[in-house]
Every structure is written in C-alpha cells, then in structure tokens.
Design an enzyme around this catalytic site. Structure first.
Site, mmCIF file in Angstrom:
data_model
loop_
_atom_site.group_PDB
_atom_site.id
_atom_site.type_symbol
_atom_site.label_atom_id
_atom_site.label_comp_id
_atom_site.label_asym_id
_atom_site.label_seq_id
_atom_site.Cartn_x
_atom_site.Cartn_y
_atom_site.Cartn_z
ATOM 1 C CB CYS A 199 2.543 14.458 1.114
ATOM 2 S SG CYS A 199 3.664 13.737 2.178
ATOM 3 C CB CYS A 212 2.067 14.759 4.764
ATOM 4 S SG CYS A 212 3.673 15.401 4.039
#
Length: 250
Positions: free
Chosen positions: A139, A142
């Site tokens: 991600c 993230c």
C-alpha cells in the site's frame, strides 16, 4: 568612497637652511573612514623616495615604506571568493537537510511501525483506548503516512494503544468484516471498552489523526473526525497469505 584633498606646502628658507617645496599630497580615506586614514606626501626630486604616514583615530602613527604602499593605499581588500563560496554551499546544504528531515523522516517504515505495535488481544484487555491501523506492505499510501503515524504513536504511546493489522493476513478476516475495511490505510478508533468511535480511511491531513488520538487520550465521549475518507488503496487488491507465526499480530 575615498575622499581626495590636495594641498601645496612650502617651508621658509630660514628653517635650518632647508628650502624644500613639497608637491601636492593626497589624503585618502580607507574602507573604514572612522578607523584609519592614509596620508601620502610626495617630496620634490631632491627627496630620494616618497613616504607615507598612516593616521589612526586613537592618535597613533606609523611609518610605511614604498614596499607596503599597496597595503596602505586605502582601497578595500577584495573578499575571499573561495571562502564565500564554501559558506554559501554549506548554508544551502544545511537548509536542504533541515527541510528533508522535517518532511521525509528517513528511516521510518511500515516494518518499524509493526515492530513497535501492540498485539491486538493485549490492546483490548489493558483498559486503554486503541488505534487500529489496517495496512498492507504494498500500500503506497500506507508507506507514505508511516512517518506521521510513528510521530503520533511516540507522542501518545503511554496513553493510547497502537495496533497494526496486515490485511494480507487471513488471521484478521473477522476483524476486516467487523470494521468494514474496504480501503487502506484504515484507522479505527476504539474507546477503553473496545467500542469503535469512528474511523479515518486513506490519505488525509495529519491533523485528523492527531485530533482523534488526542480525543481518545483525553477520554472524550466522541472524536472530532468520526468518518473521513481520503485517497486510499482498495482492500480488494490484497494478496492473501497464511500466517506462519501464530503469535504474529501483523
């Protein structure tokens, strides 16, 4: 700017038999007029060489010879370009390093957050409010938010639990359904009893996380951002794998 004054001076013949007529002399101010002035007096051809006299504000004088004529000419010395260049480069490098250190926080990664996170089961049983982040190693958002999350964790870790749950881990299938995780990063904010007070999904201003965590730490009944969604990665793209360590909370 140097000031130039021209005078003509004659000595009477009765002065010890000397009849010497001086040519015009030059009065020059140096770079710091309030500190040093240079006085040049050129004698007639009978004198073998000219002399210069430096006049300092404190009243002291010193004789100089033609060899030191350039040093006392009154013109400002040229700056040392090499030193100035080095100082300029050092200043730019220092400013850039400061900017990068405050913006990028080199060295902070999702792996670091996972290593410092509290196990989920322990967080639900220690009586503290909890922030649960659902994430994945792939991600991009993230990874981008990792430095901000780390800073917030370090600031509130004594009052709030921080838990990291990897959506690729099949161990957390029940929690994914329970918290309705559709995009990551997904931050769930739980009170002291483990009840969800709200969630924040995706890339949002850092202040959203700070204000929510601060509300949890203060024991408030609600958080200021109970439902906020920014740019996120779809949880549907998760790469499911079996957990190898039964004690793993990642």
């Amino acid at each position: 700017m140097a000031a130039r004054l021209v005078f003509s001076l004659s000595l009477p013949s009765s002065t010890q038999g000397i009849n010497r007529k001086f040519q015009p002399f030059l009065l020059t101010q140096t770079v710091a007029p309030s500190r040093v002035r240079a006085l040049r007096c050129q004698a007639t051809p009978e004198s073998s060489e000219p002399q210069e006299k430096l006049v300092v504000d404190n009243g002291s004088t010193s004789e100089t010879s033609p060899a030191t004529k350039e040093a006392s000419s009154g013109f400002p010395e040229s700056p040392n370009r090499d030193v100035n260049r080095r100082v300029a480069v050092a200043s730019v490098v220092a400013a850039l390093a400061l900017f990068l250190s405050t913006r990028l926080d080199f060295g902070i990664s999702l792996k670091d957050l996972t290593a410092s996170a509290l196990p989920y089961e322990e967080a639900l049983s220690n009586g503290k409010p909890t922030v649960v982040e659902f994430y994945a190693d792939w991600c991009e958002v993230c990874r981008e938010l990792a430095p901000d999350v780390y800073k917030i964790e370090q600031q509130y870790k004594d009052k709030v639990n921080f838990v990291m749950l990897n959506v690729d881990n099949t161990k957390w299938e029940q929690e994914l359904d329970e918290f309705g995780v559709e995009g990551i990063p997904h931050f769930a904010f739980l009170d002291r009893q483990g009840n969800e007070e709200g969630n924040v999904v995706g890339r949002l201003p850092r202040q959203y996380l700070v204000e929510n965590v601060n509300a949890l730490a203060a024991g408030k009944q609600s958080i200021p951002h109970a439902r906020a969604v920014g740019q996120y990665s779809s949880a549907e793209a998760r790469k499911v794998h079996q957990v190898t360590d039964p004690l793993s909370h990642g």
